[in-house]
Design a protein around this motif. Structure first.
Motif, mmCIF file in Angstrom:
data_model
loop_
_atom_site.group_PDB
_atom_site.id
_atom_site.type_symbol
_atom_site.label_atom_id
_atom_site.label_comp_id
_atom_site.label_asym_id
_atom_site.label_seq_id
_atom_site.Cartn_x
_atom_site.Cartn_y
_atom_site.Cartn_z
ATOM 1 N N ILE A 4 0.826 -1.207 0.000
ATOM 2 C CA ILE A 4 0.000 0.000 0.000
ATOM 3 C C ILE A 4 0.864 1.264 0.000
ATOM 4 O O ILE A 4 0.403 2.336 -0.403
ATOM 5 C CB ILE A 4 -0.973 0.006 1.206
ATOM 6 C CG1 ILE A 4 -2.087 1.043 0.982
ATOM 7 C CG2 ILE A 4 -0.235 0.241 2.522
ATOM 8 C CD1 ILE A 4 -3.242 0.899 1.936
ATOM 9 N N LYS A 29 0.030 -4.098 2.486
ATOM 10 C CA LYS A 29 -1.357 -3.704 2.752
ATOM 11 C C LYS A 29 -2.012 -4.603 3.790
ATOM 12 O O LYS A 29 -1.820 -5.821 3.795
ATOM 13 C CB LYS A 29 -2.153 -3.754 1.440
ATOM 14 C CG LYS A 29 -3.565 -3.207 1.538
ATOM 15 C CD LYS A 29 -4.234 -3.200 0.166
ATOM 16 C CE LYS A 29 -5.618 -2.564 0.218
ATOM 17 N NZ LYS A 29 -6.239 -2.516 -1.112
ATOM 18 N N ASP A 62 -1.153 3.927 -1.765
ATOM 19 C CA ASP A 62 -2.346 3.306 -2.353
ATOM 20 C C ASP A 62 -2.470 3.640 -3.840
ATOM 21 O O ASP A 62 -3.543 3.990 -4.336
ATOM 22 C CB ASP A 62 -3.596 3.749 -1.596
ATOM 23 C CG ASP A 62 -4.757 2.768 -1.789
ATOM 24 O OD1 ASP A 62 -4.503 1.600 -2.145
ATOM 25 O OD2 ASP A 62 -5.921 3.184 -1.593
ATOM 26 N N THR A 78 -5.944 8.355 5.643
ATOM 27 C CA THR A 78 -4.788 8.113 6.511
ATOM 28 C C THR A 78 -4.925 8.914 7.800
ATOM 29 O O THR A 78 -5.568 9.962 7.831
ATOM 30 C CB THR A 78 -3.465 8.509 5.822
ATOM 31 O OG1 THR A 78 -3.503 9.909 5.516
ATOM 32 C CG2 THR A 78 -3.230 7.720 4.557
ATOM 33 N N LYS A 149 -7.722 3.855 6.537
ATOM 34 C CA LYS A 149 -7.131 2.752 5.770
ATOM 35 C C LYS A 149 -5.679 2.550 6.195
ATOM 36 O O LYS A 149 -5.178 1.421 6.231
ATOM 37 C CB LYS A 149 -7.202 3.070 4.270
ATOM 38 C CG LYS A 149 -6.760 1.926 3.365
ATOM 39 C CD LYS A 149 -6.771 2.349 1.892
ATOM 40 C CE LYS A 149 -8.189 2.578 1.384
ATOM 41 N NZ LYS A 149 -8.203 2.833 -0.088
ATOM 42 N N THR A 182 -4.070 -0.835 7.592
ATOM 43 C CA THR A 182 -2.617 -0.957 7.557
ATOM 44 C C THR A 182 -2.048 -0.111 8.688
ATOM 45 O O THR A 182 -2.311 1.088 8.764
ATOM 46 C CB THR A 182 -2.055 -0.464 6.207
ATOM 47 O OG1 THR A 182 -2.605 -1.267 5.150
ATOM 48 C CG2 THR A 182 -0.536 -0.564 6.187
#
Length: 262
Positions: A4, A29, A62, A78, A149, A182
């Motif tokens: 990622i 990831k 990503d 994030t 994420k 992650t």
């Protein structure tokens, strides 16, 4: 294996002093990756680079180049916890947390996280009335409730009580599986890396080693080169192996005791 985050040939310096030279790394990831490094090797600088606080055209997150133009979008998925993270002192705790769960279905997650961190009874208390430890827990809760994420943590866990820290590390490991998160944790405390899937070791302006934690623990020389200690349980396992008391490398102390008593 899907990555990622990719960093390709990154060079960074303050004035004329290089922090990184041709740094290359990959973050897998939906895994928990610990980035280990002794004090002063650039962990905080790397945090600022990955979060876009410092500019670089050598980072892909990503599938998107981390540029000024893309930064705002990347920040929507994030979250970063560092010494620079701040709370509004005039807000109540609930106000700080409510900011983050505008996404549908995250209120249950807020309840779960505030209970886990032991701040569920502080929700109506003003931030300015909290002690340093409580404020740190609110910062963690705020980031976790966003359900990002990618979650990046720069050393901040070291300020917490060991029992709370262990709970958070276990919870973060679960989040990588349950919520496809992650987690990237930058620290000098090798014991904390036991909870991760992968380990990256930084030293001398570059990556010294990267891989599954079991592979990294097998090479004690890497830790010496990076001026780090092996996690206590790993070091103990190696001593037991030397005396032919076991042929295993243990990550869990309870499992070690159980096997030795058989």
């Amino acid at each position: 294996m899907e990555n990622i985050i990719q960093v390709r040939g990154l060079t960074f310096k303050y004035d004329q002093e290089y922090v990184f030279r041709d740094l290359t790394l990959e973050i897998e990831k939906n895994k928990f990756t610990t980035i280990l490094g002794a004090n002063g090797v650039g962990k905080t600088t790397l945090t600022k680079l990955l979060s876009g606080e410092y500019n670089s055209n050598r980072i892909i997150i990503d599938g998107i180049h981390l540029t000024i133009h893309n930064l705002r979008y990347i920040k929507t998925f994030t979250s970063v916890i560092s010494d620079d993270s701040q709370l509004n002192e005039q807000n109540k705790v609930i106000d700080e947390l409510n900011i983050t769960y505008e996404k549908e279905g995250l209120e249950d997650l807020m309840i779960q996280i505030t209970r886990l961190l032991g701040i569920n009874k502080l929700l109506n208390k003003k931030i300015q009335k909290l002690n340093v430890g409580e404020k740190q827990l609110v910062l963690f809760a705020r980031s976790l409730i966003q359900n990002p994420k990618i979650l990046i943590i720069d050393e901040s866990l070291d300020k917490l009580d060991e029992e709370i820290k262990e709970k958070i590390l276990m919870f973060l490991k679960d989040m990588t599986k349950l919520r496809k998160m992650t987690v990237i944790y930058l620290t000098s405390n090798s014991n904390d890396s036991l909870y991760s899937d992968n380990i990256i070791i930084i030293g001398d302006k570059q990556i010294i080693a990267a891989g599954k934690k079991e592979q990294i623990y097998d090479n004690e020389q890497i830790f010496k080169q990076a001026k780090l200690k092996l996690p206590f349980i790993i070091e103990l396992s190696k001593k037991l192996q030397f005396y032919n008391l076991t042929d295993k490398t243990y990550i869990n102390a309870e499992k070690m005791v159980e096997d030795l008593w058989k």
